[in-house]
Design a protein around this motif. Structure first.
Motif, PDB file in Angstrom:
ATOM      1  N   VAL A 195       0.867  -1.176   0.000  1.00  0.00           N
ATOM      2  CA  VAL A 195       0.000   0.000   0.000  1.00  0.00           C
ATOM      3  C   VAL A 195       0.904   1.226   0.000  1.00  0.00           C
ATOM      4  CG1 VAL A 195      -1.677   1.304   1.357  1.00  0.00           C
ATOM      5  CG2 VAL A 195      -1.879  -1.173   1.187  1.00  0.00           C
ATOM      6  N   LYS A 196       0.631   2.177  -0.877  1.00  0.00           N
ATOM      7  CA  LYS A 196       1.450   3.390  -0.942  1.00  0.00           C
ATOM      8  C   LYS A 196       0.972   4.466   0.026  1.00  0.00           C
ATOM      9  CE  LYS A 196       3.322   2.990  -5.567  1.00  0.00           C
ATOM     10  NZ  LYS A 196       3.609   3.743  -6.798  1.00  0.00           N
ATOM     11  N   ASN A 197      -0.343   4.549   0.202  1.00  0.00           N
ATOM     12  CA  ASN A 197      -0.877   5.485   1.184  1.00  0.00           C
ATOM     13  C   ASN A 197      -2.325   5.140   1.496  1.00  0.00           C
ATOM     14  OD1 ASN A 197      -2.714   6.888  -0.628  1.00  0.00           O
ATOM     15  ND2 ASN A 197      -0.981   8.044  -1.403  1.00  0.00           N
ATOM     16  N   ILE A 198      -2.767   5.633   2.636  1.00  0.00           N
ATOM     17  CA  ILE A 198      -4.179   5.572   3.025  1.00  0.00           C
ATOM     18  C   ILE A 198      -4.564   6.992   3.401  1.00  0.00           C
ATOM     19  CG2 ILE A 198      -5.884   4.642   4.624  1.00  0.00           C
ATOM     20  CD1 ILE A 198      -4.166   2.170   4.953  1.00  0.00           C
ATOM     21  N   LEU A 199      -5.624   7.481   2.786  1.00  0.00           N
ATOM     22  CA  LEU A 199      -6.051   8.861   2.997  1.00  0.00           C
ATOM     23  C   LEU A 199      -7.476   8.903   3.525  1.00  0.00           C
ATOM     24  CD1 LEU A 199      -4.951  10.266  -0.494  1.00  0.00           C
ATOM     25  CD2 LEU A 199      -3.580  10.181   1.580  1.00  0.00           C
ATOM     26  N   LEU A 200      -7.710   9.791   4.445  1.00  0.00           N
ATOM     27  CA  LEU A 200      -9.059  10.114   4.899  1.00  0.00           C
ATOM     28  C   LEU A 200      -9.189  11.624   4.772  1.00  0.00           C
ATOM     29  CD1 LEU A 200     -11.756   9.293   6.107  1.00  0.00           C
ATOM     30  CD2 LEU A 200     -10.719   9.418   8.373  1.00  0.00           C
ATOM     31  N   VAL A 246      -7.981  14.739   6.993  1.00  0.00           N
ATOM     32  CA  VAL A 246      -8.468  14.369   8.318  1.00  0.00           C
ATOM     33  C   VAL A 246      -7.409  13.465   8.936  1.00  0.00           C
ATOM     34  CG1 VAL A 246     -10.268  13.189   9.618  1.00  0.00           C
ATOM     35  CG2 VAL A 246     -10.889  14.618   7.669  1.00  0.00           C
ATOM     36  N   ALA A 247      -7.050  12.391   8.226  1.00  0.00           N
ATOM     37  CA  ALA A 247      -5.981  11.491   8.663  1.00  0.00           C
ATOM     38  C   ALA A 247      -5.339  10.889   7.417  1.00  0.00           C
ATOM     39  CB  ALA A 247      -6.541  10.387   9.549  1.00  0.00           C
ATOM     40  N   ASP A 268     -19.547  13.013   5.077  1.00  0.00           N
ATOM     41  CA  ASP A 268     -18.605  14.053   4.660  1.00  0.00           C
ATOM     42  C   ASP A 268     -17.156  13.590   4.726  1.00  0.00           C
ATOM     43  OD1 ASP A 268     -18.580  13.941   7.392  1.00  0.00           O
ATOM     44  OD2 ASP A 268     -18.696  16.099   7.727  1.00  0.00           O
ATOM     45  N   LEU A 269     -16.937  12.278   4.649  1.00  0.00           N
ATOM     46  CA  LEU A 269     -15.578  11.717   4.657  1.00  0.00           C
ATOM     47  C   LEU A 269     -15.320  10.921   3.383  1.00  0.00           C
ATOM     48  CD1 LEU A 269     -15.246  10.489   8.344  1.00  0.00           C
ATOM     49  CD2 LEU A 269     -14.193  12.503   7.311  1.00  0.00           C
ATOM     50  N   HIS A 270     -14.096  11.018   2.901  1.00  0.00           N
ATOM     51  CA  HIS A 270     -13.670  10.302   1.705  1.00  0.00           C
ATOM     52  C   HIS A 270     -12.490   9.415   2.078  1.00  0.00           C
ATOM     53  CE1 HIS A 270     -15.539  13.367  -1.278  1.00  0.00           C
ATOM     54  NE2 HIS A 270     -16.173  13.391  -0.128  1.00  0.00           N
ATOM     55  N   PHE A 271     -12.664   8.103   1.933  1.00  0.00           N
ATOM     56  CA  PHE A 271     -11.644   7.102   2.260  1.00  0.00           C
ATOM     57  C   PHE A 271     -10.934   6.682   0.977  1.00  0.00           C
ATOM     58  CE2 PHE A 271     -14.722   6.910   5.603  1.00  0.00           C
ATOM     59  CZ  PHE A 271     -14.062   6.451   6.744  1.00  0.00           C
ATOM     60  N   TYR A 272      -9.592   6.668   0.984  1.00  0.00           N
ATOM     61  CA  TYR A 272      -8.802   6.276  -0.185  1.00  0.00           C
ATOM     62  C   TYR A 272      -7.696   5.301   0.227  1.00  0.00           C
ATOM     63  CZ  TYR A 272     -10.619  10.558  -2.414  1.00  0.00           C
ATOM     64  OH  TYR A 272     -11.418  11.547  -2.927  1.00  0.00           O
ATOM     65  N   LEU A 274      -9.549  11.002  16.545  1.00  0.00           N
ATOM     66  CA  LEU A 274      -8.438  10.882  15.604  1.00  0.00           C
ATOM     67  C   LEU A 274      -7.391   9.875  16.080  1.00  0.00           C
ATOM     68  CD1 LEU A 274      -7.835  12.108  12.896  1.00  0.00           C
ATOM     69  CD2 LEU A 274      -6.558  13.921  14.030  1.00  0.00           C
ATOM     70  N   ASP A 275      -7.188   9.791  17.387  1.00  0.00           N
ATOM     71  CA  ASP A 275      -6.223   8.816  17.916  1.00  0.00           C
ATOM     72  C   ASP A 275      -6.618   7.390  17.547  1.00  0.00           C
ATOM     73  OD1 ASP A 275      -8.461   9.092  19.583  1.00  0.00           O
ATOM     74  OD2 ASP A 275      -7.359   8.486  21.372  1.00  0.00           O
ATOM     75  N   LEU A 276      -7.910   7.086  17.610  1.00  0.00           N
ATOM     76  CA  LEU A 276      -8.380   5.741  17.258  1.00  0.00           C
ATOM     77  C   LEU A 276      -8.190   5.469  15.763  1.00  0.00           C
ATOM     78  CD1 LEU A 276     -11.709   5.555  19.302  1.00  0.00           C
ATOM     79  CD2 LEU A 276      -9.450   4.708  19.941  1.00  0.00           C
ATOM     80  N   ILE A 277      -8.403   6.489  14.943  1.00  0.00           N
ATOM     81  CA  ILE A 277      -8.243   6.321  13.493  1.00  0.00           C
ATOM     82  C   ILE A 277      -6.782   6.046  13.156  1.00  0.00           C
ATOM     83  CG2 ILE A 277      -8.387   7.519  11.274  1.00  0.00           C
ATOM     84  CD1 ILE A 277     -10.987   8.806  12.358  1.00  0.00           C
TER      85      ILE A 277
END
Length: 177
Positions: free
Chosen positions: A7-12, A20-21, A72-76, A116-119
């Motif tokens: 995996v190159k990245n995970i974006l939120l 967001v994260a 209102d969140l976008h997961f990538y 955010l800590d949990l994420i």
């Protein structure tokens, strides 16, 4: 010998394309400016799609990107062009489901920022240096819940799982003393 999926990245990102994260596991984007430019252009390309019911897939800058939008969140999740889309989709689904479990199905920007800590703990449980460790949301959420538990909190303020973990820890401590 085949290599393992990376995996190159995970974006939120939020509904405006702001962070967001995010976690990057690749040197493809060496500077923060490059990372922000990638996020902005990826958001611009995907924001008009209808990825609310199921995950979508796209090729972007010679990368495979799997993404899903919830409120209102976008997961990538991004992988190389040779990566298996199904594995990347499993990572995305594991990330989304574990966040959903930890936020008690209230997946929105406000809740995400408050937890955010949990994420970030979820991200750490899912991928390490680009290598996929876990995709089962129940396992991820369980590990995060145990890691984030405050052992000094009264039992009445802990969930059943946290209370059992605390009791197990106290029992183990008393047996080995």
């Amino acid at each position: 010998m085949d290599s393992f999926p990376v995996v190159k990245n995970i974006l939120l990102l939020d509904s405006e394309g702001k962070r967001v994260a995010v976690k990057y596991y690749s040197d493809d984007w060496p500077t923060n400016t490059a990372k922000l430019a990638f996020e902005k252009s990826l958001f611009a390309k995907t924001m008009k799609s209808n990825a609310r019911t199921e995950a979508e897939i796209t090729m972007f800058d010679s990368n495979i990107v799997i993404y899903k939008f919830v409120q209102d969140l976008h997961f990538y999740v991004t992988g190389g062009e040779d990566e298996n889309e199904l594995i990347l989709a499993a990572v995305l689904q594991g990330f989304f489901d574990s966040v959903s479990l930890l936020l008690r199905s209230n997946v929105d920007k406000r809740e995400a920022l408050e937890n955010l800590d949990l994420i970030f703990l979820c991200l750490d449980e899912i991928v390490e240096r680009g290598m996929i460790l876990e995709t089962d949301a129940n396992v991820i959420a369980g590990k995060v819940a145990v890691n984030s538990m405050d052992p000094t909190a009264p039992l009445s303020e802990q969930t059943i799982g946290q209370a059992l973990a605390t009791a197990r820890e106290h029992l183990t401590r008393t047996l080995f003393q």
